[in-house]
Structure formats: structure tokens, C-alpha cells
Design a protein around this motif. Structure first.
Motif, short mmCIF file in Angstrom:
data_model
loop_
_atom_site.label_atom_id
_atom_site.label_comp_id
_atom_site.label_asym_id
_atom_site.label_seq_id
_atom_site.Cartn_x
_atom_site.Cartn_y
_atom_site.Cartn_z
N ASP A 259 8.92 13.74 -36.95
CA ASP A 259 10.14 12.80 -36.61
C ASP A 259 10.64 13.06 -35.32
N PRO A 260 10.93 12.02 -34.49
CA PRO A 260 11.27 12.22 -33.09
C PRO A 260 12.69 12.87 -32.87
N VAL A 261 12.77 13.61 -31.82
CA VAL A 261 13.83 14.20 -31.28
C VAL A 261 14.59 13.25 -30.23
N ASN B 221 -3.09 49.14 -29.93
CA ASN B 221 -2.08 48.97 -29.50
C ASN B 221 -1.16 48.01 -30.16
N TYR B 222 -1.93 46.83 -30.61
CA TYR B 222 -1.16 45.72 -31.04
C TYR B 222 -1.36 45.46 -32.66
N GLY B 223 -0.54 44.56 -32.95
CA GLY B 223 -0.98 44.01 -34.37
C GLY B 223 -0.52 42.40 -34.33
N LYS B 224 -1.54 41.60 -34.79
CA LYS B 224 -1.27 39.91 -34.90
C LYS B 224 -0.32 39.73 -36.33
N VAL B 225 0.67 38.73 -36.02
CA VAL B 225 1.45 38.30 -36.80
C VAL B 225 1.38 36.64 -36.95
N GLU B 226 1.33 36.21 -38.09
CA GLU B 226 1.33 34.77 -38.08
C GLU B 226 2.46 34.42 -38.85
N VAL B 227 3.44 33.42 -37.99
CA VAL B 227 4.58 33.03 -38.37
C VAL B 227 4.61 31.68 -38.51
N ARG B 228 5.31 30.87 -39.39
CA ARG B 228 5.28 29.42 -39.54
C ARG B 228 6.63 29.17 -39.28
N VAL B 229 6.59 28.27 -38.38
CA VAL B 229 8.07 27.87 -37.68
C VAL B 229 8.18 26.56 -38.02
N GLU B 230 9.34 26.06 -38.62
CA GLU B 230 9.88 24.80 -38.67
C GLU B 230 10.93 24.41 -37.77
N THR B 231 10.94 23.40 -36.86
CA THR B 231 12.25 22.91 -36.32
C THR B 231 12.88 21.85 -37.01
N LEU B 232 14.26 22.14 -37.17
CA LEU B 232 15.07 20.98 -37.88
C LEU B 232 16.06 20.34 -36.91
N VAL B 233 16.38 19.16 -37.34
CA VAL B 233 17.63 18.56 -36.62
C VAL B 233 18.44 18.38 -38.17
N GLU B 234 19.68 18.86 -38.27
CA GLU B 234 20.22 18.88 -39.56
C GLU B 234 19.10 19.49 -40.49
N SER B 235 19.06 18.63 -41.74
CA SER B 235 18.30 19.29 -42.54
C SER B 235 16.83 18.51 -42.74
N ASP B 236 16.36 17.81 -41.54
CA ASP B 236 15.28 17.03 -41.36
C ASP B 236 14.33 18.00 -40.66
N VAL B 237 13.18 18.34 -41.11
CA VAL B 237 12.04 18.98 -40.44
C VAL B 237 11.33 17.95 -39.57
N VAL B 238 11.55 18.16 -38.28
CA VAL B 238 11.14 17.43 -37.23
C VAL B 238 9.78 17.70 -36.52
N CYS B 239 9.55 19.01 -36.71
CA CYS B 239 8.25 19.72 -36.16
C CYS B 239 7.90 20.94 -37.01
N SER B 240 6.82 21.28 -37.07
CA SER B 240 6.39 22.67 -37.54
C SER B 240 4.91 23.05 -36.81
N MET B 241 4.80 24.54 -36.99
CA MET B 241 3.67 25.25 -36.24
C MET B 241 3.52 26.38 -37.04
N ILE B 242 2.20 27.05 -36.76
CA ILE B 242 2.06 28.55 -37.24
C ILE B 242 1.74 28.96 -35.64
N GLY B 243 2.58 30.14 -35.63
CA GLY B 243 2.40 30.92 -34.16
C GLY B 243 1.60 32.05 -34.59
N LEU B 244 0.75 32.56 -33.54
CA LEU B 244 -0.17 33.75 -33.71
C LEU B 244 0.22 34.65 -32.42
N ILE B 245 0.99 35.61 -33.09
CA ILE B 245 1.82 36.34 -31.89
C ILE B 245 1.42 38.01 -32.10
N LEU B 246 1.12 38.27 -30.86
CA LEU B 246 0.82 39.89 -30.89
C LEU B 246 2.10 40.61 -30.63
N PHE B 247 2.38 41.94 -31.27
CA PHE B 247 3.35 42.53 -31.22
C PHE B 247 2.92 44.06 -31.01
#
Lengths: 145, 145
Positions: A91-93, A114-140
Motif C-alpha cells: 500500500d502506498p505511503v 568473525n560473523y554470523g548471518k541473521v535473517e530478519v523479517r521486517v514489516e513496515t506499518l502505518v497504523e495497523s496496515d502493513v505497507v511494506c515487508s522484506m527479509i533482511g540478511l544482516i551480518l553481526f
């Protein structure tokens, strides 16, 4: 206390935010990076399928990143991301919308000494509406022993 | 002449660009959207694994979008994107780098009566080095008959 790879577990969930976007910021971002009519021109946007000015999807992703940096990454030993899977814009913002983010760790695995990989599901919300989602692949960084 | 869904075929390849990024722009983008030390602080960046200031991955994606809008989407009947798959950042983008983009259409299919979906593989290059790649899922209007 900074968060290392060992401090992150599958199933961890958190909520972050908020970020309120203005008409001026939507236009400024889009003039630089995504100058399509429905992002930069209120009159053209009103005639488009969106019915009004909407943020570039890349702008929504960038605002989501800001929310995550402030709430999740700033106090962590993140070393950057390899990439993102399944980025979706549902949905548009629009001007005046306030974005929040919800995260869920869906996988963790060692990457190298030295590092580990973490997969994180991210949801972006406007009030209770999910406008965007993604899975980030992050090194810690692993905790120094 | 604007490009409609019917004008796009699997195997089509094109090259676009260029966009040269400055140190000031890297810092300005990152202060707003991704204020991690290796994006906003030259001294901290020098001590990081990157060895110097690097652009936010979201900034690289946004600059790639600008190159695509100017060269590919501005003269088309694009109606926005559903999302992006397999976004990957391989190498950092540094101050003074000039980005270009190469596209290859990998799939097309009808979406509904009005639109068709096009999957485009996009590679972002600095000279001959691929620094970023993604698969964009874009809706194009069908030609009015």
C-alpha cells in the motif's frame, strides 16, 4: 550493552518507530531518486491510479531503515547487510503517515570465524496496515571470547 | 513513444547511466536514513572493515532507481513496482564513484485486463564491477486497443 550474534535468537520479535513523513520530504526524495509523476507532482498524482501523492517505494524502505537503525542496529554489532529478499510494497505511503516497524528473527547461522548471518523479517506499518515487508540478511559480529 | 507491456520481451537488455555520487551526498542520505558510523563519519569509517566512507545500500538502490527512471521508466507506461527480489550488495560504493545500470528482462506475464507484470534483472556497476543487483517486479500498462 551492544548486541552480538550470540544475543539473537530465532523467534525474537520487536517493535520500533515512529517516523512521520511530510509532503515536502516525499517530493524532495523523489526529485532526487525516483522522479515519476505520482511521486513529485500533486496534480499528476491526483490523476494517477494512486489518487494523490505517494512516497517512492525506495523512500519507504529508507524510512524503515532509519527506524531500524535507531531501534535495533545502533546498539548492536551489526556489520552491514548482504542484501534483502522478498521486498514488497502493498500500500502506498502518503503525506502525514507515521511509519513503525516490526521485526521477527527467522534464521541465524554462523558465517565465518568473525560473523554470523541473521535473517530478519521486517514489516513496515502505518497504523495497523502493513505497507511494506522484506527479509533482511544482516551480518553481526560474534562476541569476542 | 511510450513503452507499453506489449513492447517488452524476455531477453531484452539495455544499459543506462551515469550517476556520480559525492561524499556530501553519501553523508546527507545516511544522516537521514541510515546513520551507521561507516556511512556518516569518515574517521569511524576508516576504522571499520570498509576502510573508509561507503554509501548506504539503500542509497545505492535509490541511485540505481534514478538511473532507471531517467533511462527506462520515464518514457514508459510503468505503473509502479510490486516489489524486488534478491537485492544484493556485493561491493561498497565510495565517494566519487560513477554508477551505471544494466537490465535484462527475465519474465513477462499478463497481470489483469489493464496491466502486465515484467521481471527485470538489474545490475548496478562501478566501471566493470557489479556492486549491486536485484530483480524488479514492475507493472506496465497494456496498450489501449
Amino acid at each position: 550493552m551492544p548486541r552480538y550474534f550470540e544475543d539473537i535468537s530465532v523467534g525474537d520479535t520487536e517493535s520500533f518507530g515512529a517516523y512521520t513523513v511530510t509532503r515536502e520530504e516525499i517530493i524532495e526524495f523523489a526529485r532526487q531518486y525516483d522522479p515519476q509523476p505520482f511521486h513529485v507532482d500533486s496534480e499528476a498524482a491526483a490523476q494517477s491510479p494512486f489518487g494523490g501523492l505517494v512516497a517512492s517505494g525506495w523512500h519507504t524502505a529508507a524510512m524503515t531503515m532509519r527506524v531500524l537503525v535507531d531501534g535495533f542496529l545502533a546498539e548492536s554489532e551489526s556489520r552491514g547487510a548482504l542484501g534483502v529478499d522478498e521486498l514488497r510494497w502493498y500500500d502506498p505511503v502518503r503525506p502525514g503517515d507515521t511509519l513503525t516497524a516490526e521485526t521477527e528473527v527467522i534464521a541465524t547461522e554462523p558465517w565465518d570465524d568473525n560473523y554470523g548471518k541473521v535473517e530478519v523479517r521486517v514489516e513496515t506499518l502505518v497504523e495497523s496496515d502493513v505497507v511494506c515487508s522484506m527479509i533482511g540478511l544482516i551480518l553481526f559480529a560474534k562476541r569476542e571470547v
